[in-house]
Design an enzyme around this catalytic site. Sequence first.
Site, PDB file in Angstrom:
ATOM      1  CE  LYS A 140      -4.314  -1.633   0.383  1.00  0.00           C
ATOM      2  NZ  LYS A 140      -4.473  -2.830   1.429  1.00  0.00           N
TER       3      LYS A 140
ATOM      4  CD  GLU B 168     -10.027   4.144   0.031  1.00  0.00           C
ATOM      5  OE1 GLU B 168      -9.593   5.521  -0.253  1.00  0.00           O
ATOM      6  OE2 GLU B 168      -9.486   3.263  -0.527  1.00  0.00           O
TER       7      GLU B 168
ATOM      8  CB  SER C 191      -0.011  -8.264  -0.982  1.00  0.00           C
ATOM      9  OG  SER C 191      -0.752  -9.305  -0.272  1.00  0.00           O
TER      10      SER C 191
HETATM   11  C1  PLP Z   1      -5.139  -4.039   1.070  1.00  0.00           C
HETATM   12  C2  PLP Z   1      -4.314  -5.233   0.888  1.00  0.00           C
HETATM   13  C3  PLP Z   1      -4.830  -5.872  -0.129  1.00  0.00           C
HETATM   14  C4  PLP Z   1      -5.962  -6.086  -0.979  1.00  0.00           C
HETATM   15  O1  PLP Z   1      -5.999  -4.893  -1.696  1.00  0.00           O
HETATM   16  P1  PLP Z   1      -5.628  -4.863  -3.296  1.00  0.00           P
HETATM   17  O2  PLP Z   1      -5.890  -3.590  -3.884  1.00  0.00           O
HETATM   18  O3  PLP Z   1      -6.548  -5.902  -3.903  1.00  0.00           O
HETATM   19  O4  PLP Z   1      -4.319  -5.154  -3.375  1.00  0.00           O
HETATM   20  C5  PLP Z   1      -3.941  -7.390  -0.337  1.00  0.00           C
HETATM   21  N1  PLP Z   1      -2.906  -7.910   0.826  1.00  0.00           N
HETATM   22  C6  PLP Z   1      -2.622  -6.918   1.521  1.00  0.00           C
HETATM   23  C7  PLP Z   1      -1.672  -7.003   2.568  1.00  0.00           C
HETATM   24  C8  PLP Z   1      -3.408  -5.548   1.942  1.00  0.00           C
HETATM   25  O5  PLP Z   1      -2.897  -4.846   2.916  1.00  0.00           O
END
Ligand code: PLP
Length: 394
Positions: free
Chosen positions: A85, A107, A374
Amino acid sequence: MSKGRFGDFGGQYIPETLMNALISLEAAYNKAKEDAGFRAELGALLSEYAGRPSRLYFAKKMSAGLGGAKLYFKREDLNHTGSHKINNALGQALLAKKMGKTRIIAETGAGQHGVAAATAAALLGLDCEVFMGKEDTERQALNVYRMELLGTKVHSVTSGTQTLKDAVNETMREWAGRIADTHYVLGSVMGPHPFPTMVRDFQSVISMEAREQILQAEGRLPAVVIACVGGGSNAAGMFHHFVEDKEVRLVGCEAAGRGLDTAEHAATISKGETGVFHGMKSIFCQNSEGQIAPVYSISAGLDYPGIGPEHAFWHSTGRAEYVAVTDEEAVSAFEYFSRTEGIIPAVESAHAIAHAKKLAPTLSKDQNIIVCLSGRGDKDVAAIARYRGKNLSE
Ligand SMILES: *Cc1c(COP(=O)(O)O)cnc(C)c1O
């Protein structure tokens, strides 16, 4: 393809009052994109502050154990604030500053994007206010306090289901009423144009690095690239530089929650239909009247009733495949990955790991898979314990 469209999807379905803000945002973004100074400044923030480039990690034990393709993980979990993020938050906060804005709003669902935006605002000296569903402020009290520590004011949203979709509505409303000094830092590849394109571009640093890293490590492209999909930003960033490589399969993993045969899931592509919401034409979970349906996943980050328009487009053309992964599969992958590689993944990322675990044994040893890790899983430990029937406070 017309402006802001991905095939039939995307566009700008917004009240008149936001039109000027989107036009000036698009102009500022197009200028920044071509500006070597902006790119250098953002590049320095990403490397010196956020810790990029992130590693491409070869999971030796997992690969050997599954006995098929070699598994690589793009370590977005090692970024400052613990997920992908921050890539987007820094990009948009810097752009806001260049536009002469002094305040950003955002948000947030579980609070990951809110924390990233609050962090970028603290660093760049911008005022920041975050809108979060009341339900989520209670479930994620720690992230609320984290944002407050970072100097951000958190507003509890009491409309609708008091969750992420209502927080997006409220932030849009706030922006429409105060455009002069404020930029809305949207957290995923969704909303009206130019957000889906701009957020994807800021996240595409993931695949720009990964493509180079895998060629360096293996001398060939991966057979498959896998990422979890909430709104779709880590997946869009992970896919972007592989889209033209037709031999690379792109797989997005959405949340099947308690199962696709129940009402408790967030599997937009598997179960949703085309509609218009949050300023874009895309695919959404809806009831028979076309109202947005409540969604559920054990992972707060995947708990969104829609998907970014570029994913809807990739799905419609068959360029990317989308599969659904249940809570149980994700939790098992969360535990497996922790045990096998010594890395506790975000429960969102565990959805992608679960699918990689299924897929790897069906491929040959000379093929590679890249999974987007992620985020890190510290935030999820208590929820996983609860899922397994352990109460940590006792
Ligand atoms: C917010 C988040 C996601 C999902 O958001 P995307 O916009 O689909 O990437 C996935 N993994 C983590 C660790 C997140 O914080």
